[in-house]
Write a protein that holds these residues in place. Structure first.
Motif, short mmCIF file in Angstrom:
data_model
loop_
_atom_site.label_atom_id
_atom_site.label_comp_id
_atom_site.label_asym_id
_atom_site.label_seq_id
_atom_site.Cartn_x
_atom_site.Cartn_y
_atom_site.Cartn_z
N VAL A 116 0.83 -1.20 0.00
CA VAL A 116 0.00 0.00 0.00
C VAL A 116 0.87 1.26 0.00
O VAL A 116 0.49 2.29 -0.56
N VAL A 117 2.05 1.17 0.61
CA VAL A 117 2.93 2.33 0.73
C VAL A 117 3.51 2.72 -0.62
O VAL A 117 3.71 3.90 -0.92
N PHE A 118 3.78 1.73 -1.47
CA PHE A 118 4.41 2.01 -2.76
C PHE A 118 3.41 2.69 -3.70
O PHE A 118 2.24 2.31 -3.75
N PRO A 119 3.85 3.68 -4.47
CA PRO A 119 2.95 4.32 -5.45
C PRO A 119 2.56 3.35 -6.55
O PRO A 119 3.34 2.45 -6.91
N MET A 120 1.38 3.53 -7.10
CA MET A 120 0.88 2.62 -8.12
C MET A 120 1.75 2.63 -9.37
O MET A 120 1.88 1.61 -10.06
N SER A 121 2.38 3.77 -9.67
CA SER A 121 3.26 3.83 -10.84
C SER A 121 4.44 2.87 -10.68
O SER A 121 4.79 2.13 -11.62
N GLY A 175 -4.02 -3.65 -3.22
CA GLY A 175 -5.04 -3.00 -2.42
C GLY A 175 -5.60 -3.79 -1.27
O GLY A 175 -6.27 -3.23 -0.40
N VAL A 176 -5.33 -5.10 -1.23
CA VAL A 176 -5.95 -5.93 -0.21
C VAL A 176 -5.47 -5.58 1.19
O VAL A 176 -6.20 -5.75 2.17
N GLU A 177 -4.25 -5.06 1.31
CA GLU A 177 -3.69 -4.77 2.63
C GLU A 177 -4.43 -3.63 3.31
O GLU A 177 -4.58 -3.63 4.54
N PHE A 178 -4.86 -2.63 2.55
CA PHE A 178 -5.61 -1.52 3.14
C PHE A 178 -6.92 -2.02 3.75
O PHE A 178 -7.29 -1.65 4.87
N GLN A 179 -7.62 -2.89 3.01
CA GLN A 179 -8.84 -3.47 3.54
C GLN A 179 -8.55 -4.32 4.77
O GLN A 179 -9.31 -4.32 5.74
N MET A 180 -7.44 -5.07 4.71
CA MET A 180 -7.08 -5.95 5.82
C MET A 180 -6.92 -5.17 7.11
O MET A 180 -7.39 -5.60 8.18
N VAL A 181 -6.26 -4.02 7.05
CA VAL A 181 -6.03 -3.22 8.26
C VAL A 181 -7.36 -2.74 8.85
O VAL A 181 -7.56 -2.79 10.07
N ILE A 182 -8.27 -2.31 8.00
CA ILE A 182 -9.57 -1.83 8.49
C ILE A 182 -10.36 -2.97 9.13
O ILE A 182 -10.93 -2.83 10.22
N LEU A 183 -10.38 -4.12 8.48
CA LEU A 183 -11.11 -5.27 9.02
C LEU A 183 -10.45 -5.81 10.28
O LEU A 183 -11.13 -6.27 11.20
#
Length: 300
Positions: A116-121, A175-183
Motif C-alpha cells: 500500500v505504501v508504494f505508489p501505483m506507478s 489494495g488488499v492490505e488496506f482493507q485488511m487493516v480496516i477489518l
C-alpha cells in the motif's frame, strides 16, 4: 445558559468546524461536476478556431454509439465485479489470520501492508517486469514450474484474454492490505465475551464466524466494499503504464478514454460527457450498495 442557547452554540461550532470539509467538497467535487455538465452540452474542442456551440444531448448520443467507450464501460464493470468481492474476501481471511495472535504477527502486518505504501506507478512498472514475455519472465517461469512444464510462455500484457486479469491480480495484490487493516481493527473491537458465551453454548468456529464475527463486522465491511468499488471504477494508472488500453481495447477504462479524448484528441466536450456519465454510474452503484446493505440490516 438555557438549553436552546447551548444547542445553538453547539450547532454554530459544528458548522464552523465543518466549513473546511464543505469548502473542499464544493471546490473539488460540486463545481468541477457542474463545469463538466455545462461543457457536455457544447462542442468545445481545444485549439479549434470555431466558436463554441450548444449541441444539447449530441455528445451523449455520440458517446453511447462509440464502441470504444462502451467497451471501456464494460471493462470497468467487469473489473469491479471481480476485484471487489475477491479483494474483500482475501482481506477478511488475512485479517482473521493475523487476529489469531500467532508469533510474528507484527512483522507479518508490516510485510502485508508494504504494497500500500508504494505508489501505483512503481507497482505497475514492477509487475510489467513480472509479466515479461518469454520463459524468462517471472510469471511465466512460476507457472511453468507450478504446472510441471505444461505451461507455455505467454505475453500477458499483449494477450486480449490475459491482459485485464493480469491487471486485476496486480490491483488485488496492491489494495488488499488496506482493507485488511480496516477489518483487523474491526475484529479487535469485537468483545471476547461474545465468543466465550458462544463457546459455552457449544458453537464451533464456523458458527462463531457466521453469527458473531460477520454481523459485528457489518459496518467495516460496508465501508471497505464502498471504497473498493469507487477505487475499482477509478482504474487508470495501471492501464496507462502497462497496456495503454490495449490490446484491442481489452483493458481500456472510462477514465482512460476521458484522458485520451480530452488531451490526445482534444475533444473536451466529449470527455466532459464521459465524466458526467461516469460520475452518475459510480453514484448509482454506491447508492445501490448502501440501499442493499441497509435493507439487509433492517431484515436482521
Amino acid at each position: 445558559m438555557t438549553i436552546r442557547s447551548r444547542t445553538s452554540k453547539q450547532s454554530a461550532t459544528a458548522l464552523l468546524m465543518a466549513i473546511p470539509a464543505l469548502a473542499g467538497l464544493l471546490l473539488f467535487i460540486l463545481l468541477p461536476f457542474a463545469a463538466a455538465l455545462a461543457l457536455a452540452f457544447t462542442d468545445l474542442r481545444l485549439g479549434s478556431p470555431l466558436p463554441v456551440k450548444f449541441v444539447g444531448f449530441g455528445q451523449f448520443v455520440q458517446l453511447f454509439n462509440d464502441p470504444d467507450f462502451m467497451r471501456a464501460l464494460l471493462n470497468n464493470l467487469l473489473f469491479a465485479a471481480v476485484v471487489v468481492p475477491l479483494q474483500t474476501v482475501l482481506a477478511l481471511a488475512l485479517a482473521l489470520l493475523l487476529n489469531q495472535g500467532l508469533p510474528g504477527t507484527v512483522a507479518f502486518r508490516t510485510l502485508f501492508f508494504m504494497p500500500v505504501v508504494f505508489p501505483m506507478s512503481l507497482v505497475s512498472v514492477i509487475w510489467s517486469l513480472i509479466y515479461a514475455p518469454g520463459p524468462d519472465g517471472m510469471m511465466n517461469a512460476f507457472l511453468e514450474w507450478a504446472s510441471f512444464g505444461l505451461w507455455e510462455a505467454r505475453d500477458f500484457l499483449r494477450d486480449p484474454l490475459l491482459a485485464l486479469p493480469g491487471i486485476m491480480l496486480l490491483s488485488i495484490w496492491q489494495g488488499v492490505e488496506f482493507q485488511m487493516v480496516i477489518l483487523l481493527a474491526g475484529l479487535q473491537a469485537i468483545p471476547q465475551s461474545l465468543y466465550e458465551a458462544a463457546a459455552l453454548d457449544g458453537a464451533g468456529r464456523w458458527q462463531q464466524l457466521l453469527h458473531i464475527t460477520l454481523p459485528q463486522l457489518r459496518n467495516p465491511l460496508i465501508f471497505v466494499m464502498l471504497i473498493t468499488t469507487i477505487l475499482a471504477f477509478r482504474l487508470f494508472d495501471q492501464v496507462q503504464i502497462m497496456t495503454r488500453g490495449g490490446p484491442d481495447n481489452a483493458t481500456t477504462t472510462v477514465i482512460y478514454e476521458m484522458v485520451q479524448s480530452a488531451f490526445a484528441r482534444q475533444q473536451v466536450a466529449l470527455a466532459s460527457a464521459m465524466t458526467v456519465v461516469f460520475f452518475l454510474l459510480v453514484l448509482a452503484v454506491t447508492w445501490l450498495q448502501r440501499r442493499y446493505t441497509h435493507h439487509e440490516r433492517e431484515m436482521t
